[in-house]
Design an enzyme around this catalytic site. Sequence first.
Site, PDB file in Angstrom:
ATOM      1  N   HIS A  65      -2.579  -2.262  -9.632  1.00 60.56           N
ATOM      2  CA  HIS A  65      -3.559  -1.617  -8.757  1.00 60.56           C
ATOM      3  C   HIS A  65      -4.828  -2.465  -8.744  1.00 60.56           C
ATOM      4  CE1 HIS A  65      -6.085   1.517  -6.973  1.00 60.56           C
ATOM      5  NE2 HIS A  65      -4.939   2.094  -6.620  1.00 60.56           N
ATOM      6  N   HIS A  67       0.864  -1.197   0.000  1.00 54.45           N
ATOM      7  CA  HIS A  67       0.000   0.000   0.000  1.00 54.45           C
ATOM      8  C   HIS A  67       0.898   1.244   0.000  1.00 54.45           C
ATOM      9  CE1 HIS A  67      -3.434   2.494   0.642  1.00 54.45           C
ATOM     10  NE2 HIS A  67      -3.733   2.203   1.887  1.00 54.45           N
ATOM     11  N   ASP A  79       2.546   5.391  -6.647  1.00 51.07           N
ATOM     12  CA  ASP A  79       3.813   5.270  -5.902  1.00 51.07           C
ATOM     13  C   ASP A  79       5.032   5.142  -6.795  1.00 51.07           C
ATOM     14  OD1 ASP A  79       1.866   3.445  -3.619  1.00 51.07           O
ATOM     15  OD2 ASP A  79       2.868   5.347  -3.187  1.00 51.07           O
TER      16      ASP A  79
HETATM   17  C1  SDX Z   1      -1.581   2.148  -3.318  1.00 55.07           C
HETATM   18  O1  SDX Z   1      -6.294   0.744  -3.293  1.00 55.07           O
HETATM   19  C2  SDX Z   1      -5.825   1.916  -3.477  1.00 55.07           C
HETATM   20  O2  SDX Z   1      -6.510   2.815  -3.947  1.00 55.07           O
HETATM   21  C3  SDX Z   1      -4.376   2.118  -3.048  1.00 55.07           C
HETATM   22  C4  SDX Z   1      -3.737   3.427  -3.447  1.00 55.07           C
HETATM   23  C5  SDX Z   1      -4.353   4.605  -2.706  1.00 55.07           C
HETATM   24  O3  SDX Z   1      -4.270   5.727  -3.209  1.00 55.07           O
HETATM   25  O4  SDX Z   1      -4.802   4.383  -1.541  1.00 55.07           O
HETATM   26  O5  SDX Z   1      -3.856   3.647  -4.832  1.00 55.07           O
HETATM   27  C6  SDX Z   1      -2.246   3.453  -3.060  1.00 55.07           C
HETATM   28  O6  SDX Z   1      -1.524   1.318  -2.431  1.00 55.07           O
HETATM   29  C7  SDX Z   1      -1.054   1.866  -4.683  1.00 55.07           C
HETATM   30  C8  SDX Z   1      -0.459   0.425  -4.819  1.00 55.07           C
HETATM   31  C9  SDX Z   1       0.970   0.453  -4.282  1.00 55.07           C
HETATM   32  N1  SDX Z   1       1.500  -0.924  -4.191  1.00 55.07           N
HETATM   33  C10 SDX Z   1       2.449  -1.347  -5.051  1.00 55.07           C
HETATM   34  O7  SDX Z   1       2.908  -0.677  -5.975  1.00 55.07           O
HETATM   35  C11 SDX Z   1       2.968  -2.748  -4.737  1.00 55.07           C
HETATM   36  C12 SDX Z   1       3.075  -3.561  -6.038  1.00 55.07           C
HETATM   37  N2  SDX Z   1       1.722  -3.824  -6.502  1.00 55.07           N
HETATM   38  C13 SDX Z   1       1.116  -5.091  -6.185  1.00 55.07           C
HETATM   39  O8  SDX Z   1       1.465  -5.625  -4.944  1.00 55.07           O
HETATM   40  C14 SDX Z   1      -0.354  -5.163  -6.571  1.00 55.07           C
HETATM   41  O9  SDX Z   1      -0.455  -4.689  -7.850  1.00 55.07           O
HETATM   42  C15 SDX Z   1      -1.374  -4.456  -5.704  1.00 55.07           C
HETATM   43  C16 SDX Z   1      -1.251  -4.831  -4.254  1.00 55.07           C
HETATM   44  C17 SDX Z   1      -1.283  -2.989  -5.842  1.00 55.07           C
HETATM   45  C18 SDX Z   1      -2.756  -4.894  -6.204  1.00 55.07           C
HETATM   46  O10 SDX Z   1      -2.856  -6.256  -5.945  1.00 55.07           O
HETATM   47  P1  SDX Z   1      -4.145  -7.113  -6.388  1.00 55.07           P
HETATM   48  O11 SDX Z   1      -5.218  -6.225  -6.894  1.00 55.07           O
HETATM   49  O12 SDX Z   1      -4.464  -8.047  -5.283  1.00 55.07           O
HETATM   50  O13 SDX Z   1      -3.614  -7.886  -7.642  1.00 55.07           O
HETATM   51  P2  SDX Z   1      -2.963  -9.309  -7.590  1.00 55.07           P
HETATM   52  O14 SDX Z   1      -1.882  -9.339  -6.542  1.00 55.07           O
HETATM   53  O15 SDX Z   1      -4.056 -10.319  -7.519  1.00 55.07           O
HETATM   54  O16 SDX Z   1      -2.245  -9.363  -9.009  1.00 55.07           O
HETATM   55  C19 SDX Z   1      -2.910  -9.831 -10.160  1.00 55.07           C
HETATM   56  C20 SDX Z   1      -1.796 -10.436 -11.001  1.00 55.07           C
HETATM   57  C21 SDX Z   1      -0.980 -11.496 -10.260  1.00 55.07           C
HETATM   58  O17 SDX Z   1      -0.399 -12.349 -11.252  1.00 55.07           O
HETATM   59  P3  SDX Z   1      -1.010 -13.874 -11.435  1.00 55.07           P
HETATM   60  O18 SDX Z   1      -1.076 -14.466 -10.042  1.00 55.07           O
HETATM   61  O19 SDX Z   1      -2.348 -13.657 -12.061  1.00 55.07           O
HETATM   62  O20 SDX Z   1      -0.016 -14.567 -12.337  1.00 55.07           O
HETATM   63  O21 SDX Z   1      -0.833  -9.414 -11.329  1.00 55.07           O
HETATM   64  C22 SDX Z   1       0.429  -9.738 -10.727  1.00 55.07           C
HETATM   65  C23 SDX Z   1       0.155 -10.745  -9.624  1.00 55.07           C
HETATM   66  O22 SDX Z   1       1.303 -11.549  -9.391  1.00 55.07           O
HETATM   67  N3  SDX Z   1       0.943  -8.492 -10.161  1.00 55.07           N
HETATM   68  C24 SDX Z   1       2.217  -8.124 -10.226  1.00 55.07           C
HETATM   69  C25 SDX Z   1       2.259  -6.864  -9.607  1.00 55.07           C
HETATM   70  N4  SDX Z   1       1.030  -6.526  -9.187  1.00 55.07           N
HETATM   71  C26 SDX Z   1       0.217  -7.545  -9.527  1.00 55.07           C
HETATM   72  N5  SDX Z   1       3.302  -8.731 -10.740  1.00 55.07           N
HETATM   73  C27 SDX Z   1       4.463  -8.048 -10.631  1.00 55.07           C
HETATM   74  N6  SDX Z   1       4.582  -6.832 -10.063  1.00 55.07           N
HETATM   75  C28 SDX Z   1       3.514  -6.217  -9.534  1.00 55.07           C
HETATM   76  N7  SDX Z   1       3.628  -5.032  -8.960  1.00 55.07           N
END
Ligand code: SDX
Length: 437
Positions: free
Chosen positions: A308, A269, A364
């Site tokens: 996201h 997050h 971010d």
């Molecule tokens: C914020 O919710 C909000 O509004 C949050 C926010 C706000 O203003 O409050 O916008 C702020 O928290 C932004 C997000 C910051 N976090 C990151 O940048 C961390 C990296 N991102 C991931 O951890 C992920 O994308 C999330 C946590 C942001 C979202 O996760 P989800 O929606 O649960 O998606 P998921 O983990 O189910 O991913 C779907 C697929 C998966 O692959 P498969 O299992 O289908 O093969 O996408 C892949 C994930 O492995 N994936 C990524 C990835 N994010 C998702 N693969 C590599 N790198 C990534 N960053």
Amino acid sequence: MTDNQTLTITDNRTQQSYTIPIYRGTVRALDLRQIKTGPDDFGLMTYDPAFMNTASCQSAITYLDGDKGILRYRGYPIEQLAEQCSFLEVAYLLLNGELPTANQLEYWQCKVMRHTMTHENVKKFMDGFHYDAHPMGILISTVAALSTFYPEAKNINDPKSRDKQIVRLIGKIPTLAAYAYRHRLGLPYIAPDPELGYTKNYMNMLWKRTEPKYAANPVLARALEVLFILHADHEQNCSTSTMRAVGSSHADPFVTAAAAIAALSGPLHGGANEEVLRMLGEIGSNDNIPGFIQQVKDGKRKLMGFGHRVYKNYDPRARIIKKVAEEVFEVTGRNPKIDIALALEKIALSDEYFIKRKLYPNVDFYSGIIYQAMGFTPDQFTVLFGIPRTVGWLAQWQEMLQDPDTKIARPRQVYSGEEVRDFVPIAERGVKQLVHA
Ligand code: SDX
């Protein structure tokens, strides 16, 4: 499409049909409880870990369209607010639902700036932390400690008390953040200077040295205002959902906000902006990008700052932040990490792995590069997210308390444990293979 806003469900276990109303694109989970196999059946629930497809509330504050990459505060597009407003103007909008008139804004600014001081004991509390204590740990603790200075904050049903605590927290959060920054550097705390305005005063408390009056660089001050506006609210994200859940128990707004700050600190997050800088530092040069991308595709790493839950298109805030970065670099000099970030984005956005998963830069990805150029250390980055998001948390907290639908948050579960069994005296217990010894 007819205007018959109902859903008819046939339970194939009983051949019974049920017609339930569709309400604004949702069905009420409680309407499923009537679907039973017999009088002893509890009835159907929904199972939705992480609330992937569950609306937890109704809210009029922020609207997101993840596919179109749209973000609006109270109906106003974020691009227009970031371009035209001050941060406190947007804070007023989020809390009150309308943009302030000139008089309302002036009064609001005075009110907030009158609450930037903290009790002197807060400094003693702050001094108790190790010099290298993470500022998010300090912020969580000191915001929670504010509840001990303002016990009347527990009167959460009194609108006057709510308003007072809201102004207190918005006014004091930059002061606590700046104290944490100064504590880290072993520098004396700088008293707030209300004449400077919200963001310049924050910069004053961070960076004032021995000059009689701090003069913020106007380009950097405006950049920080824009970044604060972009981070102010984002509907039901993890930390806001935490604010609503803890607030639903009628805890006071200070300990509730401390819980939200704790949620924000997680690397998935708000903690992601710090992780992005660590990731870019580790990559080190454009030559290493293909190898890093391969590690991500092999599932060994996450591309921090990408992806996201809602945005399956470009995060509109990331687009604006990229522009702000160039303005900041005019003053601070170019942060070389931006070139690695731009190259990383370019390669990722042309790679099937990221395209298929609709992974784009989020808020971010670029923000930390700006903060570092401005002189912040990476451990301060999530604090810079938390300061403006305090406004969004408080607006959502206030809306939650005024919502007649609100009850204490208490989800159900799908029980997956042992059936009933009798106690076994210790002498008769065998060594059962425990899943987590
Ligand atoms: C914020 O919710 C909000 O509004 C949050 C926010 C706000 O203003 O409050 O916008 C702020 O928290 C932004 C997000 C910051 N976090 C990151 O940048 C961390 C990296 N991102 C991931 O951890 C992920 O994308 C999330 C946590 C942001 C979202 O996760 P989800 O929606 O649960 O998606 P998921 O983990 O189910 O991913 C779907 C697929 C998966 O692959 P498969 O299992 O289908 O093969 O996408 C892949 C994930 O492995 N994936 C990524 C990835 N994010 C998702 N693969 C590599 N790198 C990534 N960053």
